[in-house]
Write a protein that holds these residues in place. Structure first.
Motif, PDB file in Angstrom:
ATOM      1  N   GLY A 105       4.653  11.264   2.720  1.00  0.00           N
ATOM      2  CA  GLY A 105       3.827   9.975   2.343  1.00  0.00           C
ATOM      3  C   GLY A 105       4.348   8.802   3.096  1.00  0.00           C
ATOM      4  N   ASN A 153       0.962   5.442  -0.205  1.00  0.00           N
ATOM      5  CA  ASN A 153       0.167   6.484  -0.014  1.00  0.00           C
ATOM      6  C   ASN A 153       0.791   7.785  -0.198  1.00  0.00           C
ATOM      7  N   GLU A 154       0.558   8.359  -1.368  1.00  0.00           N
ATOM      8  CA  GLU A 154       1.051   9.752  -1.484  1.00  0.00           C
ATOM      9  C   GLU A 154       2.537   9.728  -1.106  1.00  0.00           C
ATOM     10  N   GLN A 192      -1.997   0.261  -4.771  1.00  0.00           N
ATOM     11  CA  GLN A 192      -2.000  -0.902  -3.882  1.00  0.00           C
ATOM     12  C   GLN A 192      -1.564  -2.200  -4.822  1.00  0.00           C
ATOM     13  N   GLU A 227       0.756  -1.233  -0.041  1.00  0.00           N
ATOM     14  CA  GLU A 227       0.008   0.178  -0.087  1.00  0.00           C
ATOM     15  C   GLU A 227       0.920   1.159  -0.067  1.00  0.00           C
ATOM     16  N   SER A 246       0.525   6.851  -5.372  1.00  0.00           N
ATOM     17  CA  SER A 246      -0.110   5.977  -4.702  1.00  0.00           C
ATOM     18  C   SER A 246      -0.895   4.736  -5.505  1.00  0.00           C
TER      19      SER A 246
END
Length: 294
Positions: free
Chosen positions: A58, A7-8, A25, A5, A23
């Motif tokens: 992030g 994120n940013e 997954q 995962e 970003s």
């Protein structure tokens, strides 16, 4: 469950570009493609993910654990092949691989021999005497010898000949069937097309699209080529959804996007000698995304 995962994730290097707000997954058991031209930010993303470099901002998780806080724990279950491999030249291949295996505290000798046989690698040679392709094979075995749950490959096929690439892909598919999740970074679209379920497209440090390979193809143009029994007027094929139309006497070619039945009805009304309908390759799809972005 998501194995990766991101994120940013952002990494800046002074004035030179790194990555910005990445970003995506990767689901458990998936072969996920990470694609973009050289210098787009693929290696930076992977190195940040592996905690080899720290992000500016992030976050990233592997197996639900923070990549920086749990880096040593995560490393036990990850196999990584960097885009370029460098070794101690004087070591023998087997000694190097056994040294690598010692970090995982398990006997990997049988596994090393199996992989070396598949990849046709001589374990008794010194690293110094190996060709670029054979050094790459050492890297592949190093990444797979401990049977990791997650395999991260950064431009893995450079230096491998086509026959060895095929064996390598079969090896990855076998690992995937055993349950391994794979993140496969490449700038070669045909590789991703063959192997991956989904793909993230990166351009200039930013993600432009995350999509299933099947959707990328479906939502895109079909290529039509027709050979007519007699010459045809160009205006006959000027329909909505038709682009790149070329008419050369009794040969017609065009790209079409939309309901394919409308074109088929049109074709059914004229005398044709031959017809070809092709999927565009990812190369064309890719350019389409890049142009759209631009």
């Amino acid at each position: 469950m998501n194995v990766i995962e991101i994120n940013e994730l952002t990494k800046t290097y002074g004035k030179s570009r790194g990555i910005t707000d990445i970003s995506f997954q990767v689901e458990e058991g998936e072969i996920f493609g990470f694609i973009g031209p050289n210098g787009a930010g693929k290696s930076t993303t992977i190195r940040t993910l592996l905690s080899l470099i720290h992000p500016t901002s992030g976050s990233a998780k592997i197996f639900g654990k923070d990549c920086i806080e749990s880096a040593p724990e995560i490393a036990k279950e990850v196999g990584y092949l960097p885009s370029e491999v460098f070794y101690y030249d004087n070591m023998k291949v087997m000694d190097l691989l056994k040294y690598s295996a010692s970090f995982y505290k398990k006997d990997c000798t049988k596994r090393i021999k199996e992989l070396a046989e598949v990849l046709n690698l001589d374990l008794t040679k010194k690293i110094d005497d190996l060709s670029l392709g054979n050094k790459k094979k050492v890297g592949i075995i190093q990444g797979l010898l401990h049977e990791p749950k997650l395999i991260i490959l950064d431009e893995p096929t450079s230096g491998l000949d086509p026959l060895m690439q095929q064996k390598f892909f079969e090896l990855l598919q076998a690992e995937n069937r055993k349950g391994a999740t794979i993140l496969f970074s490449s700038h070669i679209l045909s590789e991703v097309q063959r192997l991956c379920d989904r793909v993230a497209i990166i351009k200039e440090g930013k993600i432009v699209q995350v999509e299933k390979i099947s959707t990328l193809k479906e939502n895109n143009h079909k290529k039509f080529k027709l050979e007519m029994k007699s010459d045809v007027d160009q205006s006959y094929f000027e329909l909505e959804g038709v682009s790149n139309l070329e008419v050369n006497q009794n040969h017609v070619s065009f790209l079409f996007r939309g309901n394919i039945n409308t074109v088929m009805k049109k074709i059914a009304d004229i005398q044709i000698a031959n017809l070809w309908i092709e999927e565009p390759d990812l190369e064309e799809i890719f350019m389409h995304y890049y142009e759209k972005e631009a």
